[in-house]
Design a protein around this motif. Structure first.
Motif, PDB file in Angstrom:
ATOM      1  N   VAL A  62       0.692  -1.076   0.004  1.00 27.26           N
ATOM      2  CA  VAL A  62      -0.194  -0.003  -0.123  1.00 27.26           C
ATOM      3  C   VAL A  62       1.013   1.192  -0.012  1.00 27.26           C
ATOM      4  O   VAL A  62       0.487   2.229  -0.643  1.00 27.26           O
ATOM      5  N   ARG A  63       2.039   1.252   0.795  1.00 26.67           N
ATOM      6  CA  ARG A  63       2.972   2.294   0.893  1.00 26.67           C
ATOM      7  C   ARG A  63       3.659   2.568  -0.420  1.00 26.67           C
ATOM      8  O   ARG A  63       3.623   3.833  -1.007  1.00 26.67           O
ATOM      9  N   THR A  64       4.170   1.508  -1.151  1.00 21.47           N
ATOM     10  CA  THR A  64       4.586   1.719  -2.543  1.00 21.47           C
ATOM     11  C   THR A  64       3.800   2.080  -3.367  1.00 21.47           C
ATOM     12  O   THR A  64       4.021   3.122  -4.250  1.00 21.47           O
ATOM     13  N   TYR A  65       2.411   1.533  -3.301  1.00 19.70           N
ATOM     14  CA  TYR A  65       1.571   1.957  -4.321  1.00 19.70           C
ATOM     15  C   TYR A  65       1.292   3.769  -3.999  1.00 19.70           C
ATOM     16  O   TYR A  65       1.088   4.371  -5.152  1.00 19.70           O
ATOM     17  N   GLU A  66       1.125   4.156  -2.898  1.00 20.22           N
ATOM     18  CA  GLU A  66       0.646   5.646  -2.709  1.00 20.22           C
ATOM     19  C   GLU A  66       2.069   6.305  -2.922  1.00 20.22           C
ATOM     20  O   GLU A  66       1.496   7.751  -3.312  1.00 20.22           O
ATOM     21  N   THR A  67       3.046   6.050  -2.777  1.00 23.04           N
ATOM     22  CA  THR A  67       4.219   6.837  -2.870  1.00 23.04           C
ATOM     23  C   THR A  67       4.916   6.670  -4.264  1.00 23.04           C
ATOM     24  O   THR A  67       5.390   7.908  -4.727  1.00 23.04           O
ATOM     25  N   LEU A  68       4.819   5.677  -4.977  1.00 21.13           N
ATOM     26  CA  LEU A  68       5.463   5.505  -6.395  1.00 21.13           C
ATOM     27  C   LEU A  68       4.687   5.108  -7.427  1.00 21.13           C
ATOM     28  O   LEU A  68       4.688   6.086  -8.415  1.00 21.13           O
ATOM     29  N   LEU A  69       3.782   4.112  -7.344  1.00 20.47           N
ATOM     30  CA  LEU A  69       3.018   3.632  -8.306  1.00 20.47           C
ATOM     31  C   LEU A  69       1.800   4.642  -8.723  1.00 20.47           C
ATOM     32  O   LEU A  69       1.383   4.836  -9.956  1.00 20.47           O
ATOM     33  N   ALA A  70       1.262   5.313  -7.621  1.00 23.81           N
ATOM     34  CA  ALA A  70       0.174   6.281  -7.890  1.00 23.81           C
ATOM     35  C   ALA A  70       0.592   7.449  -8.769  1.00 23.81           C
ATOM     36  O   ALA A  70      -0.006   7.980  -9.704  1.00 23.81           O
ATOM     37  N   ARG A  74      -0.622   8.568 -12.351  1.00 23.67           N
ATOM     38  CA  ARG A  74      -1.221   9.776 -12.833  1.00 23.67           C
ATOM     39  C   ARG A  74      -0.408  10.465 -13.914  1.00 23.67           C
ATOM     40  O   ARG A  74      -1.303  11.068 -14.791  1.00 23.67           O
ATOM     41  N   GLY A  75       0.696  10.559 -13.745  1.00 22.47           N
ATOM     42  CA  GLY A  75       1.754  11.196 -14.787  1.00 22.47           C
ATOM     43  C   GLY A  75       1.375  10.331 -16.133  1.00 22.47           C
ATOM     44  O   GLY A  75       1.175  11.080 -17.143  1.00 22.47           O
ATOM     45  N   ILE A  76       1.143   9.049 -16.412  1.00 20.69           N
ATOM     46  CA  ILE A  76       1.047   8.510 -17.428  1.00 20.69           C
ATOM     47  C   ILE A  76      -0.261   8.759 -18.135  1.00 20.69           C
ATOM     48  O   ILE A  76      -0.534   8.903 -19.030  1.00 20.69           O
ATOM     49  N   ALA A 277      13.777   8.673   1.423  1.00 18.57           N
ATOM     50  CA  ALA A 277      13.107  10.048   1.483  1.00 18.57           C
ATOM     51  C   ALA A 277      14.038  10.969   0.525  1.00 18.57           C
ATOM     52  O   ALA A 277      13.278  11.650  -0.235  1.00 18.57           O
ATOM     53  N   PRO A 278      15.251  10.885   0.313  1.00 14.74           N
ATOM     54  CA  PRO A 278      16.057  11.436  -0.696  1.00 14.74           C
ATOM     55  C   PRO A 278      15.490  11.238  -2.063  1.00 14.74           C
ATOM     56  O   PRO A 278      15.341  11.959  -3.089  1.00 14.74           O
ATOM     57  N   ALA A 279      15.449   9.823  -2.315  1.00 14.39           N
ATOM     58  CA  ALA A 279      14.773   9.397  -3.592  1.00 14.39           C
ATOM     59  C   ALA A 279      13.508   9.912  -3.944  1.00 14.39           C
ATOM     60  O   ALA A 279      13.227  10.356  -5.028  1.00 14.39           O
ATOM     61  N   ARG A 280      12.628  10.116  -3.087  1.00 13.05           N
ATOM     62  CA  ARG A 280      11.466  10.361  -3.136  1.00 13.05           C
ATOM     63  C   ARG A 280      11.429  11.964  -3.596  1.00 13.05           C
ATOM     64  O   ARG A 280      10.556  12.455  -4.244  1.00 13.05           O
ATOM     65  N   ARG A 281      12.190  12.837  -2.755  1.00 11.71           N
ATOM     66  CA  ARG A 281      12.341  14.201  -2.906  1.00 11.71           C
ATOM     67  C   ARG A 281      13.000  14.429  -4.330  1.00 11.71           C
ATOM     68  O   ARG A 281      12.454  15.295  -5.132  1.00 11.71           O
ATOM     69  N   ALA A 284      10.115  13.839  -6.732  1.00  7.67           N
ATOM     70  CA  ALA A 284       8.990  15.228  -6.758  1.00  7.67           C
ATOM     71  C   ALA A 284       9.836  16.225  -7.658  1.00  7.67           C
ATOM     72  O   ALA A 284       8.949  16.879  -8.498  1.00  7.67           O
ATOM     73  N   GLU A 285      11.094  16.560  -7.269  1.00  8.28           N
ATOM     74  CA  GLU A 285      11.687  17.619  -8.130  1.00  8.28           C
ATOM     75  C   GLU A 285      11.666  17.556  -9.460  1.00  8.28           C
ATOM     76  O   GLU A 285      11.453  18.433 -10.324  1.00  8.28           O
ATOM     77  N   ALA A 286      11.868  16.032 -10.037  1.00  7.00           N
ATOM     78  CA  ALA A 286      11.839  15.680 -11.303  1.00  7.00           C
ATOM     79  C   ALA A 286      10.528  15.934 -11.971  1.00  7.00           C
ATOM     80  O   ALA A 286      10.475  16.364 -13.087  1.00  7.00           O
ATOM     81  N   GLY A 287       9.571  15.433 -10.997  1.00 11.48           N
ATOM     82  CA  GLY A 287       8.192  15.830 -11.700  1.00 11.48           C
ATOM     83  C   GLY A 287       7.784  17.200 -11.865  1.00 11.48           C
ATOM     84  O   GLY A 287       7.030  17.575 -12.876  1.00 11.48           O
ATOM     85  N   ARG A 288       8.161  17.848 -11.027  1.00 13.53           N
ATOM     86  CA  ARG A 288       7.749  19.380 -11.124  1.00 13.53           C
ATOM     87  C   ARG A 288       8.631  20.087 -12.297  1.00 13.53           C
ATOM     88  O   ARG A 288       8.146  20.829 -12.953  1.00 13.53           O
ATOM     89  N   ALA A 289       9.767  19.546 -12.321  1.00 12.26           N
ATOM     90  CA  ALA A 289      10.521  20.080 -13.616  1.00 12.26           C
ATOM     91  C   ALA A 289      10.202  19.726 -14.887  1.00 12.26           C
ATOM     92  O   ALA A 289       9.821  20.497 -15.976  1.00 12.26           O
ATOM     93  N   ALA A 290       9.622  18.465 -14.889  1.00 15.09           N
ATOM     94  CA  ALA A 290       8.943  17.882 -16.253  1.00 15.09           C
ATOM     95  C   ALA A 290       7.532  18.530 -16.193  1.00 15.09           C
ATOM     96  O   ALA A 290       7.180  19.042 -17.591  1.00 15.09           O
ATOM     97  N   ARG A 291       6.835  18.929 -15.181  1.00 17.12           N
ATOM     98  CA  ARG A 291       5.524  19.746 -15.691  1.00 17.12           C
ATOM     99  C   ARG A 291       6.002  21.001 -16.086  1.00 17.12           C
ATOM    100  O   ARG A 291       5.136  21.661 -16.890  1.00 17.12           O
TER     101      ARG A 291
END
Length: 356
Positions: A62-70, A74-76, A277-281, A284-291
């Protein structure tokens, strides 16, 4: 009261039930005890597996799905939606709008003024008078002739069969019905009664006797023996489980709990704080840059499309010059808007106190 009634109406036990009760219970107890112990072991193992393995795996999933897969999903989905929108607009531009224009401005006018109007005139001037003439011929000539032919066919083909049914077949059927009701039916009922009585005496009565006196007592004794053996096996299994619980906890459970608290928990916290935690941050930064890159690309495409449209319709495509805002300058009586020349600086403020 109900218990007393049941005791009064209870059937007396036969010698067969009393004779087979103890051997049947011994045999069933010997057969059921291993099954009950295996069942209890499987239940305990299933609960331990659920508590130790399945629940942590479920929480991790559940945690992997909420933090990574979801977020990835959503991006895809957003990219797929944008691509679908572009493809839909392109398909409309290539396949939908040209056919609509062809239908509205070519096919529909040609069908209306080239086919429908001439056909309407042909219908009013030629087909309608011809139809009225054919209707007059049918009503004045063909209808009386058809009536005469129909009466002739009725008299020749239908009426003899009606007379045969009324005056020959109907009386014969009434006679056969009377014969069946007064002769054949009583004989059939007598034969059926005799057959039923013989079947009841030869088959039903012996079968009921065997079921009540032999099968029912044996079945009740076997069922009672199975219930008693299952309960006794449960008590024995619980006693064995209590005896094995203490050595199992001290040999396996306590070392496993110590290993989890002193090894797995610090390693998990280190991986969560230093790696995850660093990988998640970073993600997130890569996602914001892509957006942001996608937003800038959309804005560039929008500007290019607007410039192309202005070039197609004949505009210059240059933005209008914006006049500078008037400068608020002070005056003797207060402040007012004084239009100034672009690039000119406002005049100095004049004070009566300083002049005096």
């Amino acid at each position: 009261m109900e218990l007393e009634k049941r005791e009064r109406h209870a059937e007396p036990e036969g010698c067969l039930a009393v004779a087979i009760r103890i051997p049947v219970r011994i045999v069933v107890l010997v057969l059921v005890v291993p099954v009950r112990m295996v069942w209890d072991v499987l239940v305990v193992c299933g609960r331990a597996l659920d508590r130790v393995l399945l629940r942590p795996l479920g929480r991790a999933f559940v945690r992997t799905y909420e933090t990574l897969l979801a977020p990835v999903g959503r991006g895809i989905a957003w990219l797929a939606g944008a691509a679908a929108t572009g493809v839909r607009w392109l398909c409309k531009a290539l396949f939908h709008w040209p056919w609509i224009a062809l239908w509205r401005y070519v096919v529909l006018p040609v069908a209306t003024y080239g086919v429908a109007v001439p056909l309407g005139r042909l219908y009013r001037t030629l087909l309608t008078p011809a139809g009225h003439g054919l209707a007059w011929v049918y009503a004045r000539l063909l209808t009386p002739l058809g009536r005469g032919v129909g009466l002739l066919l009725w008299a020749v083909l239908v009426w003899p069969w009606i007379a045969l049914y009324r005056w020959v077949l109907t009386p014969a059927g009434h006679g056969l019905a009377w014969l069946y009701a007064n002769a054949l039916a009583p004989a059939a009922r007598g034969v059926w009664t005799a057959v039923w009585w013989l079947a009841r005496v030869l088959l039903v009565v012996p079968v009921v006797f065997v079921y009540r006196r032999l099968l029912a007592p044996v079945g009740r004794e076997i069922a009672d023996a199975v219930v008693m053996a299952w309960r006794a096996a449960g008590r024995l299994s619980r006693a064995v489980g209590r005896a094995l619980k203490w050595p199992a906890w001290n040999l396996l459970g306590r070392p496993a709990a110590w290993f989890y608290r002193n090894v797995c928990t610090p390693v998990g916290h280190f991986a969560r704080d230093r790696v995850w935690a660093p990988a998640r941050r970073g993600a997130a930064e890569a996602g914001r840059a892509a957006r942001g890159a996608l937003a800038s690309a959309r804005e560039t495409v929008r500007r290019a499309r607007r410039d192309a449209w202005r070039a197609l319709v004949g505009g210059t495509g240059e933005p209008r010059a914006v006049e500078p805002a008037p400068v608020r300058a002070r005056n003797l009586g207060g402040t007012q808007h004084i239009p100034t020349v672009p690039g000119a600086a406002p005049g100095p403020e004049i004070s009566l106190h300083k002049r005096g």
